[in-house]
Design an enzyme around this catalytic site. Structure first.
Site, PDB file in Angstrom:
ATOM      1  N   LYS A 112      -6.001   3.196 -13.811  1.00 61.13           N
ATOM      2  CA  LYS A 112      -5.960   2.349 -14.985  1.00 61.13           C
ATOM      3  C   LYS A 112      -7.047   1.288 -14.913  1.00 61.13           C
ATOM      4  O   LYS A 112      -7.408   0.678 -15.915  1.00 61.13           O
ATOM      5  CB  LYS A 112      -4.584   1.634 -15.048  1.00 61.13           C
ATOM      6  CG  LYS A 112      -3.398   2.550 -15.011  1.00 61.13           C
ATOM      7  CD  LYS A 112      -2.133   1.710 -14.763  1.00 61.13           C
ATOM      8  CE  LYS A 112      -0.976   2.620 -14.421  1.00 61.13           C
ATOM      9  NZ  LYS A 112       0.173   1.843 -13.939  1.00 61.13           N
ATOM     10  N   ASP A 128     -14.181   1.520  -2.998  1.00 55.56           N
ATOM     11  CA  ASP A 128     -13.780   0.818  -1.780  1.00 55.56           C
ATOM     12  C   ASP A 128     -14.097   1.739  -0.593  1.00 55.56           C
ATOM     13  O   ASP A 128     -15.250   1.853  -0.199  1.00 55.56           O
ATOM     14  CB  ASP A 128     -12.286   0.502  -1.926  1.00 55.56           C
ATOM     15  CG  ASP A 128     -11.727  -0.352  -0.812  1.00 55.56           C
ATOM     16  OD1 ASP A 128     -12.463  -1.172  -0.257  1.00 55.56           O
ATOM     17  OD2 ASP A 128     -10.532  -0.201  -0.482  1.00 55.56           O
TER      18      ASP A 128
HETATM   19  P1  IMP Z   1     -10.975   4.022  -2.505  1.00 55.25           P
HETATM   20  O1  IMP Z   1     -10.468   5.422  -2.614  1.00 55.25           O
HETATM   21  O2  IMP Z   1     -10.660   3.383  -1.188  1.00 55.25           O
HETATM   22  O3  IMP Z   1     -12.455   3.893  -2.845  1.00 55.25           O
HETATM   23  O4  IMP Z   1     -10.122   3.127  -3.472  1.00 55.25           O
HETATM   24  C1  IMP Z   1     -10.333   3.092  -4.784  1.00 55.25           C
HETATM   25  C2  IMP Z   1      -9.215   2.407  -5.531  1.00 55.25           C
HETATM   26  O5  IMP Z   1      -8.468   1.451  -4.787  1.00 55.25           O
HETATM   27  C3  IMP Z   1      -9.864   1.639  -6.641  1.00 55.25           C
HETATM   28  O6  IMP Z   1     -10.163   2.480  -7.748  1.00 55.25           O
HETATM   29  C4  IMP Z   1      -8.842   0.583  -6.926  1.00 55.25           C
HETATM   30  O7  IMP Z   1      -7.878   1.082  -7.827  1.00 55.25           O
HETATM   31  C5  IMP Z   1      -8.205   0.306  -5.580  1.00 55.25           C
HETATM   32  N1  IMP Z   1      -8.817  -0.897  -4.946  1.00 55.25           N
HETATM   33  C6  IMP Z   1      -9.700  -0.934  -3.933  1.00 55.25           C
HETATM   34  N2  IMP Z   1     -10.040  -2.197  -3.624  1.00 55.25           N
HETATM   35  C7  IMP Z   1      -9.363  -2.994  -4.483  1.00 55.25           C
HETATM   36  C8  IMP Z   1      -9.304  -4.424  -4.679  1.00 55.25           C
HETATM   37  O8  IMP Z   1      -9.953  -5.246  -3.994  1.00 55.25           O
HETATM   38  N3  IMP Z   1      -8.493  -4.851  -5.686  1.00 55.25           N
HETATM   39  C9  IMP Z   1      -7.764  -4.013  -6.461  1.00 55.25           C
HETATM   40  N4  IMP Z   1      -7.801  -2.666  -6.316  1.00 55.25           N
HETATM   41  C10 IMP Z   1      -8.594  -2.162  -5.340  1.00 55.25           C
END
Ligand code: IMP
Ligand code: MG
Length: 182
Positions: free
Chosen positions: A44, A104
Site C-alpha cells: 500500500k 530496504d
Molecule cells: P524489503 O523487502 O526489505 O526491501 O522491504 C520493503 C518493504 O518494507 C517496503 O516496501 C516497506 O513496505 C517496508 N519498509 C522497509 N523499511 C521501512 C521503513 O523504514 N518504514 C516503513 N516501511 C518500511
C-alpha cells in the site's frame, strides 16, 4: 511546511517530495518518449508517490496494482515473500515501471521482479521514493530514486508504522523515544 505538530523527526516536506516526483516524471518522459508505459503501483505504501509520478508524467501510462509483502522473523534474512494481488494488465512486450515506496533489504523486489520478467515485458524499471542502501542484502538497483535515506525507520507519505501514519503529508523518522510516546 505542515502546520500541525510533526510526528517523529522531519526528513522531507510535501514540497520537496513533489518537486522530486516532478523531476523523475520528466526523466521518465524523456527516457520513454514515444513509447508505451505501464506504471505498476506496489500497495500500500506507494500510493501517494505513485499518484505524484503518474500525475506529473506527460506520457499516457496504463496503471495497475500489485501487493507483495515479506514475512519472516525480523532478525533472519530468509523472509518469505507473498504476492497477494497480481496485476491483470498485459505486460507482454510493454515497458513496465514498478513504483515502490522504499527499497530496504531488497528482498521483496528480488522475488517480485523475476516474476514480472516471466510475463515477457519489453523492459522493467524500478522507481522508488526512498532508497535505504545501507540495509541492502539482495541485489536490487533502482533506476529512479526519490531520496536516499540512512538506516532509519521512516513513516509518512504512504509509509506506515503498524499501519498508522500513511496519510502524513511528509516523511519523518521515528527514534525509540518517538515510538514510546506514540
Ligand atoms: P524489503 O523487502 O526489505 O526491501 O522491504 C520493503 C518493504 O518494507 C517496503 O516496501 C516497506 O513496505 C517496508 N519498509 C522497509 N523499511 C521501512 C521503513 O523504514 N518504514 C516503513 N516501511 C518500511
Ligand atoms: Mg513496499
Amino acid at each position: 511546511m505542515p502546520k500541525e505538530k510533526i510526528i517523529g523527526k522531519l526528513l522531507f516536506t510535501e514540497e520537496q517530495i513533489q518537486a522530486r516526483a516532478k523531476e523523475i516524471a520528466e526523466q521518465i518522459d524523456r527516457d520513454f518518449s514515444g513509447e508505451d508505459v505501464i506504471l505498476l503501483c506496489t500497495l500500500k505504501g506507494s500510493v501517494l508517490w505513485f499518484s505524484d509520478i503518474l500525475r506529473y508524467m506527460k506520457t499516457d501510462a496504463k496503471i495497475d496494482f500489485l501487493s507483495a509483502s515479506s514475512y519472516g522473523a525480523s532478525t533472519v534474512s530468509s523472509g518469505v515473500v507473498k504476492i497477494s494481488f497480481d496485476p491483470q494488465v498485459n505486460m507482454y512486450n510493454h515497458n513496465v515501471i514498478v513504483v515502490e515506496d522504499i527499497v530496504d533489504t531488497g528482498r521483496t523486489l528480488s522475488y517480485m521482479l523475476p516474476k514480472l520478467e516471466e510475463r515477457g515485458p519489453k523492459s522493467v524499471k524500478l522507481c522508488t521514493m526512498l532508497n535505504k542502501q545501507a540495509r541492502r542484502t539482495d541485489d536490487v538497483t533502482p533506476d529512479y530514486i526519490g531520496f536516499e535515506v540512512d538506516d532509519l525507520f521512516v513513516i509518512g507519505y504512504g509509509l506506515d508504522f503498524d499501519q498508522r501514519f500513511r496519510g502524513l503529508p511528509y516523511i519523518s523518522y521515528l527514534d525509540e523515544e518517538d515510538v514510546e510516546s506514540l
